[in-house]
Design a protein around this motif. Sequence first.
Motif, mmCIF file in Angstrom:
data_model
loop_
_atom_site.group_PDB
_atom_site.id
_atom_site.type_symbol
_atom_site.label_atom_id
_atom_site.label_comp_id
_atom_site.label_asym_id
_atom_site.label_seq_id
_atom_site.Cartn_x
_atom_site.Cartn_y
_atom_site.Cartn_z
ATOM 1 N N ALA A 12 0.947 -1.262 -0.014
ATOM 2 C CA ALA A 12 -0.103 -0.104 -0.055
ATOM 3 C C ALA A 12 0.969 1.422 0.092
ATOM 4 O O ALA A 12 0.556 2.128 -0.596
ATOM 5 N N GLU A 13 2.007 1.370 0.806
ATOM 6 C CA GLU A 13 2.776 2.313 0.968
ATOM 7 C C GLU A 13 3.463 2.806 -0.317
ATOM 8 O O GLU A 13 3.744 4.003 -0.926
ATOM 9 N N ILE A 14 3.961 1.700 -1.216
ATOM 10 C CA ILE A 14 4.680 1.795 -2.505
ATOM 11 C C ILE A 14 3.630 2.502 -3.361
ATOM 12 O O ILE A 14 4.162 3.112 -4.304
ATOM 13 N N LEU A 15 2.514 2.115 -3.497
ATOM 14 C CA LEU A 15 1.595 2.399 -4.492
ATOM 15 C C LEU A 15 0.977 3.725 -3.876
ATOM 16 O O LEU A 15 0.111 4.578 -4.831
ATOM 17 N N SER A 16 1.313 4.189 -2.886
ATOM 18 C CA SER A 16 0.756 5.647 -2.189
ATOM 19 C C SER A 16 1.005 6.793 -3.254
ATOM 20 O O SER A 16 2.203 6.759 -3.694
ATOM 21 N N GLY A 17 0.186 7.697 -3.696
ATOM 22 C CA GLY A 17 0.773 8.861 -4.207
ATOM 23 C C GLY A 17 0.430 8.557 -5.820
ATOM 24 O O GLY A 17 0.730 9.355 -6.627
ATOM 25 N N THR A 18 0.152 7.215 -6.048
ATOM 26 C CA THR A 18 -0.222 6.832 -7.628
ATOM 27 C C THR A 18 -1.511 6.686 -8.207
ATOM 28 O O THR A 18 -2.261 7.057 -7.393
ATOM 29 N N ALA A 19 -1.783 6.670 -9.209
ATOM 30 C CA ALA A 19 -3.046 6.837 -9.743
ATOM 31 C C ALA A 19 -3.847 5.589 -9.191
ATOM 32 O O ALA A 19 -5.067 5.460 -9.330
ATOM 33 N N TRP A 20 -3.035 4.444 -8.942
ATOM 34 C CA TRP A 20 -3.696 3.126 -8.630
ATOM 35 C C TRP A 20 -3.839 3.001 -7.017
ATOM 36 O O TRP A 20 -4.095 1.942 -6.714
ATOM 37 N N GLU A 21 -3.597 3.986 -6.260
ATOM 38 C CA GLU A 21 -3.554 3.577 -4.812
ATOM 39 C C GLU A 21 -4.775 3.143 -4.327
ATOM 40 O O GLU A 21 -4.938 2.421 -3.274
ATOM 41 N N ASP A 22 -5.983 3.785 -4.756
ATOM 42 C CA ASP A 22 -7.356 3.077 -4.242
ATOM 43 C C ASP A 22 -7.538 1.787 -4.804
ATOM 44 O O ASP A 22 -8.338 1.428 -4.016
ATOM 45 N N ARG A 23 -6.772 1.188 -5.807
ATOM 46 C CA ARG A 23 -7.217 -0.030 -6.149
ATOM 47 C C ARG A 23 -6.679 -1.034 -4.865
ATOM 48 O O ARG A 23 -7.113 -2.112 -4.921
ATOM 49 N N PHE A 24 -5.663 -0.737 -4.027
ATOM 50 C CA PHE A 24 -5.203 -1.555 -2.928
ATOM 51 C C PHE A 24 -5.698 -0.944 -1.660
ATOM 52 O O PHE A 24 -6.105 -1.756 -0.845
ATOM 53 N N ASP A 25 -5.217 0.135 -1.320
ATOM 54 C CA ASP A 25 -5.529 0.861 0.224
ATOM 55 C C ASP A 25 -6.884 1.160 0.206
ATOM 56 O O ASP A 25 -7.126 2.591 0.063
ATOM 57 N N GLY A 26 -7.940 0.385 0.635
ATOM 58 C CA GLY A 26 -9.283 0.922 0.621
ATOM 59 C C GLY A 26 -9.807 0.207 2.044
ATOM 60 O O GLY A 26 -9.019 -0.434 2.564
ATOM 61 N N PRO A 27 -10.956 0.291 2.274
ATOM 62 C CA PRO A 27 -11.734 -0.230 3.466
ATOM 63 C C PRO A 27 -11.348 -1.811 3.564
ATOM 64 O O PRO A 27 -11.291 -2.109 4.738
ATOM 65 N N GLU A 28 -11.254 -2.531 2.521
ATOM 66 C CA GLU A 28 -11.233 -3.844 2.448
ATOM 67 C C GLU A 28 -9.772 -4.276 3.206
ATOM 68 O O GLU A 28 -9.535 -5.001 4.153
ATOM 69 N N LEU A 29 -8.804 -3.569 2.585
ATOM 70 C CA LEU A 29 -7.450 -3.601 3.278
ATOM 71 C C LEU A 29 -7.338 -3.310 4.638
ATOM 72 O O LEU A 29 -6.882 -4.127 5.427
ATOM 73 N N ARG A 30 -7.887 -2.217 4.949
ATOM 74 C CA ARG A 30 -7.953 -1.792 6.391
ATOM 75 C C ARG A 30 -8.550 -2.700 7.453
ATOM 76 O O ARG A 30 -7.976 -2.839 8.408
ATOM 77 N N ASN A 31 -9.495 -3.196 6.975
ATOM 78 C CA ASN A 31 -10.365 -4.232 7.896
ATOM 79 C C ASN A 31 -9.440 -5.453 7.997
ATOM 80 O O ASN A 31 -9.659 -6.167 8.993
ATOM 81 N N LEU A 32 -8.879 -5.874 6.659
ATOM 82 C CA LEU A 32 -8.110 -7.208 6.753
ATOM 83 C C LEU A 32 -6.870 -6.791 7.909
ATOM 84 O O LEU A 32 -6.445 -7.621 8.639
ATOM 85 N N LEU A 33 -6.193 -5.614 7.771
ATOM 86 C CA LEU A 33 -5.018 -5.337 8.647
ATOM 87 C C LEU A 33 -5.521 -5.290 10.137
ATOM 88 O O LEU A 33 -4.731 -5.926 11.045
ATOM 89 N N ALA A 34 -6.692 -4.610 10.377
ATOM 90 C CA ALA A 34 -7.101 -4.715 11.602
ATOM 91 C C ALA A 34 -7.454 -5.967 12.158
ATOM 92 O O ALA A 34 -7.228 -6.526 13.394
ATOM 93 N N GLU A 35 -7.881 -6.900 11.315
ATOM 94 C CA GLU A 35 -8.151 -8.360 11.858
ATOM 95 C C GLU A 35 -6.793 -8.897 12.105
ATOM 96 O O GLU A 35 -6.566 -9.864 13.202
ATOM 97 N N HIS A 36 -5.622 -8.483 11.297
ATOM 98 C CA HIS A 36 -4.474 -9.185 11.558
ATOM 99 C C HIS A 36 -4.004 -8.635 12.999
ATOM 100 O O HIS A 36 -3.149 -9.611 13.598
ATOM 101 N N GLY A 37 -3.988 -7.526 13.279
ATOM 102 C CA GLY A 37 -3.475 -6.884 14.414
ATOM 103 C C GLY A 37 -4.452 -7.619 15.807
ATOM 104 O O GLY A 37 -3.649 -8.007 16.626
ATOM 105 N N ARG A 38 -5.458 -7.891 15.610
ATOM 106 C CA ARG A 38 -6.385 -8.457 16.553
ATOM 107 C C ARG A 38 -5.695 -9.944 16.902
ATOM 108 O O ARG A 38 -5.644 -10.471 17.993
#
Length: 659
Positions: A209-235
């Motif tokens: 997500a960080e590598i794609l940040s600032g590109t035209a495609w950042e929303d393809r990866f870093d969206g609600p689905e990724l953030r919820n997946l990461l939150a599940e990982h943390g828990r």
Amino acid sequence: MVSDLLHLARETRRRPFSFLLRKLRDRLFAKARSVLEAVGGRPYATQLSSTRQRSQILILGTRGLDRALTHLRQNRPQALDNLLRQAERIMGGQSKLLSVDVDLRPPIDWHYDPASGRRWPFRFHTRYRYADILDWEHPSDIKVPWEMSRLQYLPVLALAARVSGEERFAGRAAELMKDFRRNNPVGYGVGWAIGMEASLRAISLIWTAEILSGTAWEDRFDGPELRNLLAEHGRFIYRNLEYSDISGNHYTSCLVGLLYLGLYLPEERESSKWVRLAQRELEGEIVRQVYPDGVCHEGSIPYHRLVLELFLHAAVVCRRRGIELEDKYLERLERMFEFVAAYSKPDGLVPVWGDADDGRVLSVGHQPINDHRYLLGIGAAFCGRADLWAHADGLSLDALILIGALEGETIRKLPPTTAPKTKSKGFEQGGFYVIRRKDDYCMIDCGDVGLKGRGGHGHNDALSVEVSVGGRDLLVDSGCSSYTRSIDERLRCIAASAHNVAIVDQTEPAPLSRQRFPHATACPVQVLLWDAASRVFVGRHFGFASLGVDYYERRVETGRRNVAFVISDRIAGKGSHEVHWHFQLAAGWEAELRGEEIRCARATGPEVRLRWSGATLSWSIRENARYPQYGNPQKHCRLRASTGQMPLPLYARFEIEAL
């Protein structure tokens, strides 16, 4: 079941009572989560707000990444070409993980080991028994589906998108992320069997997500689905920490994953707890897991690399976010870099001592798996150490990406690469000693077998040596075959006969445990003399005491003229015994017995002569398997010398001479 209970009883006898109470509490909580899941609950579920609360990018700034890529285009364009070729293979559905070709074409089988055809059952993580995962009845390797589930090929796709400007790479990264989540919901499947795998996967997702940040495609990866997946990982990680009374790389991985996740997801209500725990424990673990001289207590050079990467990532992330780590953390980190500089051989590669599963935190470069010099490039920039830079091979892609994460810092104008001064160095607490003279190199192991003598990833290599003559490998370690594919194959790689040492009466100097994850146990060692200036080492181990052997002593020193090294072994004690020496030649060497010497030759370059004196020895030359990479055998010659039954004490002297 009976075997498991007996193993558990033996393990609990040597654990602190407070630790056992904590483990019991965690087991009860795990059982409760298992019951909750059975009745339809979701123990790790979370739902983050659709509003992004991230105040700043965690790792990469656009300027830092762009500077790194510009440097590569100007100085190492081949690195970017290799990156794009690797990304194209992933786009075609192929990736090589642990020397095995895996199929990434949909539908992806995340539980399949293609080398053996074994497929692990899909179930909730608390229902996996450790014996089921290893399962010696099947010639399979759980490491393959675990490596797939780490998703470490996603940052490669993200970088390829950034370098090429092609959206298809970013789109494929998003598809793979979604496929994993769809087929491996949180807590289900072997990819969730342990916390370490979840942590390394979370780091891969965040970097993508960080590598794609600032590109035209950042929303393809870093969206609600990724953030919820990461939150599940943390828990999941927070509730399934892999700690022990003597912890290792698994616990460190969990902590670094929590640090990443806690800082990346401030909107998650538990994130502040993750960060506090990670910082506090990492500051303690680096002192507990790394000796004052900088050697990791795993008893393995490849695992030293992995643990150094873990502590380094934590340090980079903390510096990036203005979190101050204790001075002792940064000091111990510097010592770890110094050990890398010391153990790197004249050709830039490293001894494959102890276990080696090729584990990495982030891998986007194309350097050989046993080239650790990229770490010295990072260490030179991170610590401002020009002496480390002298041992590095410039700035590789892996090094530049991590250095570029430091917002506001430019890629340091370090001095041009120069040949490092040859310098012998000893690491007393870790038990490793390096003798150098010009392009001749010898490393000696006189430490415990790992995890402060408990075993872990160390082998029965006490007093073993690795030797390079004239910058070319001569005597090497046999490496690591696999962890779970075959118990007999693994035991052969751990055994003393796979290393360059003597054994008495075919007896291991430290018993080999066959329980669960086979490993060597403690072997008492003692250093009698270390003189770096004179290039002399003398050490003993006492692993054959049960046979009536008082000690096995080895002296290693440089010789005169063309004699690179002299190895003198003394075995003292009572009674008559049979002694065998094993010497593992590096790939490409052919050996021939000529009277009282062995000539070793390659297709090119000068010959090397091995001469002996003292004990009367009979020699044999055999073809054997060596594993420079995990699970990837390579043919090489093994020399075996035998005495037959002889009374002790016994003395043998070996000279290694370049012709």
